[in-house]
Design an enzyme around this catalytic site. Structure first.
Site, PDB file in Angstrom:
ATOM      1  CE  LYS A  55      -3.650   2.110   2.858  1.00  0.00           C
ATOM      2  NZ  LYS A  55      -4.506   1.883   4.043  1.00  0.00           N
ATOM      3  CG  ASP A 148     -13.035   4.566   6.476  1.00  0.00           C
ATOM      4  OD1 ASP A 148     -14.192   4.990   6.265  1.00  0.00           O
ATOM      5  OD2 ASP A 148     -12.134   4.599   5.616  1.00  0.00           O
TER       6      ASP A 148
END
Length: 338
Positions: A55, A148
């Protein structure tokens, strides 16, 4: 680790990401969050041929928030402290001139952001799986709040095992929030207490999970979640998903209560409440009575009067053995809870 399987693409030959010195060979791009400045890649570990997710955080988008930590530093700090089979484990991290990179275990499962059709029973299994992860996070010495939870951050394999990813906004419950970290979740999925600036609790992630389940039940994309609310900015589940068992509707309504203290206290309580619940089908007289009372108690200060009213109605039903009263109770339970 946001995986958008719809945007999977091979890395063009003209664009080589050379991580060979780090021991990784990129296979393809998995997802691209342009607004957040993050890109995820699938890669092989050269020595073991194990697959990992790399990532990338663009340096220009790595602002600081709680505790002065940048997004990638916070995510690493959290991932290094947890060990759960359905949270991709931390593998490595490194920095280059173009960004910072986090390496995690790869799970061969698409995200719920990819349009797939699940029946209500399958959605219940996904909910149970995510709640089990949240129970683990909330049972840490300093309980962890993900902040989230949404379809894109939940991966689900063919056996309906759910995996929770992207801990970039995560905080611990004892963390003192700074102004820049407030309301940092995804619009439509953030609990009201977050965008109002109040402290988050173990019930905060439950709200986001509840909205996620509504998206799945109605086959709604995350970006369209706002289209599901009525003129009072509420979710009318009786209208959106009338096929659900009243007890499941009642459970889901409690998950998305606007006031955090009206929701389940934590994931463990929500999990225990969900396990025995029937997902579809008609309710028994007793279940209809309980569901109707629960819905009405949330929308009026005359809760005790309503309890008395339904008690009288239930007694009349038992004595008369007629179906008319049962039908009335069913109709009452199906009225909007707002």
């Amino acid at each position: 680790m946001e995986l958008d399987m719809c945007n999977q693409r091979e890395i063009p030959l003209s664009y080589h990401l050379d991580f060979s010195e780090r021991g990784y060979k990129v296979i393809r791009e998995l997802g691209h969050n342009q607004e957040g400045g993050r890109i995820t890649y699938l890669a092989n570990v050269q020595k073991s041929h194990q697959q990992v997710v790399i990532k990338k955080f663009s340096i220009a988008n790595t602002g600081t928030d709680w505790s002065g930590l940048k997004a990638y530093e916070r995510e690493i700090k959290i991932l290094q402290t947890i060990n759960h089979p359905r949270i991709p484990r931390y593998v490595d991290s490194f920095e280059t001139s173009t960004g910072f990179y986090l390496v995690q275990e790869y799970k061969n499962a698409p995200s719920l952001g990819v349009r797939r059709n699940f029946n209500p029973e399958e959605i219940k299994q996904i909910a149970l799986s995510i709640l089990e992860i949240l129970v683990y996070l909330q049972q840490q010495v300093d309980p962890i709040i993900h902040r989230d939870i949404k379809p894109e951050n939940i991966l689900v394999d063919e056996n309906l095992n759910a995996y929770l990813v992207d801990f970039g906004l995560t905080q611990t419950q004892k963390t003192t929030m700074t102004f820049s970290s407030l309301a940092a979740g995804t619009p439509g999925f953030m609990p009201p207490e977050e965008y109002l600036g109040y402290s988050l609790t173990q019930a905060s992630d439950l709200y986001s999970l509840g909205i996620t389940l509504i998206c799945l039940l109605t086959s709604t994309n995350s970006v369209d979640v706002g289209k599901l609310v009525d003129q009072r900015n509420r979710f009318n589940l009786q209208k959106l998903v009338p096929q659900l068992h009243p007890c499941f509707q009642s459970w889901l309504i409690k998950m998305i209560e606007r006031k955090w203290n009206h929701r389940y206290a934590n994931a463990a309580v929500a999990l225990a409440a969900l396990k025995p619940i029937q997902v579809t089908g008609n309710a028994t007289i007793r279940e209809t009575l309980i569901a109707a009372i629960a819905l009405r108690k949330r929308t009026t200060i005359l809760g005790l009067a309503i309890v008395g009213m339904f008690a009288v109605a239930a007694t009349t039903l038992i004595l008369s053995q007629q179906g008319g009263t049962a039908q009335q109770l069913q109709e009452i339970s199906q009225k909007p809870y707002i």
